[in-house]
Design an enzyme around this catalytic site. Sequence first.
Site, PDB file in Angstrom:
ATOM      1  N   GLU A   1      -4.838  -5.366  11.533  1.00 32.01           N
ATOM      2  CA  GLU A   1      -3.441  -5.063  11.244  1.00 32.01           C
ATOM      3  C   GLU A   1      -3.227  -4.793   9.758  1.00 32.01           C
ATOM      4  O   GLU A   1      -2.452  -3.915   9.372  1.00 32.01           O
ATOM      5  CB  GLU A   1      -2.545  -6.230  11.689  1.00 32.01           C
ATOM      6  CG  GLU A   1      -2.518  -6.449  13.195  1.00 32.01           C
ATOM      7  CD  GLU A   1      -3.551  -7.453  13.670  1.00 32.01           C
ATOM      8  OE1 GLU A   1      -3.308  -8.104  14.697  1.00 32.01           O
ATOM      9  OE2 GLU A   1      -4.621  -7.576  13.021  1.00 32.01           O
TER      10      GLU A   1
ATOM     11  N   LYS B   1       4.908  -4.455  -9.984  1.00 34.31           N
ATOM     12  CA  LYS B   1       5.494  -5.160  -8.835  1.00 34.31           C
ATOM     13  C   LYS B   1       6.799  -5.839  -9.237  1.00 34.31           C
ATOM     14  O   LYS B   1       7.816  -5.765  -8.531  1.00 34.31           O
ATOM     15  CB  LYS B   1       4.514  -6.203  -8.294  1.00 34.31           C
ATOM     16  CG  LYS B   1       3.406  -5.638  -7.429  1.00 34.31           C
ATOM     17  CD  LYS B   1       2.442  -6.722  -6.987  1.00 34.31           C
ATOM     18  CE  LYS B   1       3.072  -7.739  -6.067  1.00 34.31           C
ATOM     19  NZ  LYS B   1       3.254  -7.216  -4.694  1.00 34.31           N
TER      20      LYS B   1
END
Length: 499
Positions: A94, A467
């Site tokens: 995933e 970020k």
Amino acid sequence: MPVRLHPHLSVRFNMVDADEIAKLCYERFKQLPRRGKPETGREWTLLAAALKLTRCVHSDKVDKEVVSLGTGTKCIGQTAMSPSGDVLNDSHAEVIARRGCIRYLTSELHRAVSGEDSSVFCRGDERGKWKLQPGVSFIFFTSHTPCGDASIIPMADIQSQPCPAVTSAKSPEGSDKGRDLKRKAEAPSEERNTKVSHLEEQETAETSTSEEPSLSLSKTPEETFSQNPAQLEVETRGLSDDSAGLHPQVSDVHRTGAKCVPGGHADPLHPGAGYHSAGMLRVKPGRGEPTLSLSCSDKLARWGALGFQGALLSHYLQEALYFSTVVVGKCPYSQEVMQRALITRCSRVSNLPAGFSVVAPELLQSSLEFPFSQAQTELQHQDGKGRISPCGAAISWCNVPEQPLDVTANGYKHGVTKKALGTVKARSLLCKLELFHSFLSLVSATDPAARPDSLRGADLRTYWDYKKASQAHQQAWQQLHSQAFPLWPRSDRNLLLFH
């Protein structure tokens, strides 16, 4: 903030067939080169993918395309993590599929800012911002229920586990025995496409942490969902005629190898259905030492509030990107457990900044099983072929013009020598450092006058600088962390200061 459908998701219904999605993903995997694939009958792996759906103008036709695909079952231990960002920490399918999708989105944004046509993005309403083309949405496929909370399923039949089963420290037999136990599983669904109709109302607490002193409810969000899995409905779809309609008392649940994060409830480890606590944040098991990687159930739940685009691409996007549908292949499955793990835990999160919302994806299951699943590998195994084991390699493929294929093992390029470690040759294209460099290339390709405001004027140098400058994404994460996941471990800043 109530759970809602994202504006781009309003066209999703009646256009997703779970078996069609599974088939597209399996066919895409079949077309890949042999390198990194499991050995038939001896090795197994998990598969996940991100697909782009495009609703054609002036018709009901929907084009479906796999844009990123990943396989893998491994994580590196805490001590193997690199402050240079050059090691791939989490190689579960995933996570591989999602990181490959970020490569794809970065490539499409690069086309857009360079004045080329993009099949994904068009200009947004704000300076330097982009949004999805009309009719475009994304869905997520995984061949097995995600590890962690979504895999703690009441039993109704015999099948294998997505992660090695955790065992009690009190067991005199040691931990290896528990890894070989076969667990009971429920049978596949009678209805091929199991849909979520309405999100069930559940009482959850928005609770206090050190960051939210004004809230004073007594239970943490994790405590709200700490329940005996035996209390969950036992779903018996697809049982044989002689057992249809029978709902025996739950005697056990599927086990997950992911362990509860420190600071909250631990698994009781009681025999049978009382083995696990449900609804908990969990870290993935490592080979010998702990990992810092949260379970795939937890990460999918997080993407449902923050989007799957990540903090860096949020600089360029007017709205976060959400998966409209999550499709699971044939495996042990519970609609109720998936709902809890992926949706309900975040359903009461509120006060998210503009561009973010809590999105409940449609949950479907396919009747088609991945040919390299653990169950299929056990069926094909022959005596003398060696012990069945998870494949050590992870494969990433994404629809980008350069180097679409990336095969890794133990966090590095598959097949590299020890001498090459620490060099560009050893780096996965999905590691933080490579994705950061791709993002910096996107920024450089953007005309300075057309850059987003968040990328203007600030002294941005390190991965963490970029970020942190994605303020809306950081604010959304703070709200999610304080209201739903206060025990989610904070990243070590020393691992984010590379450039």
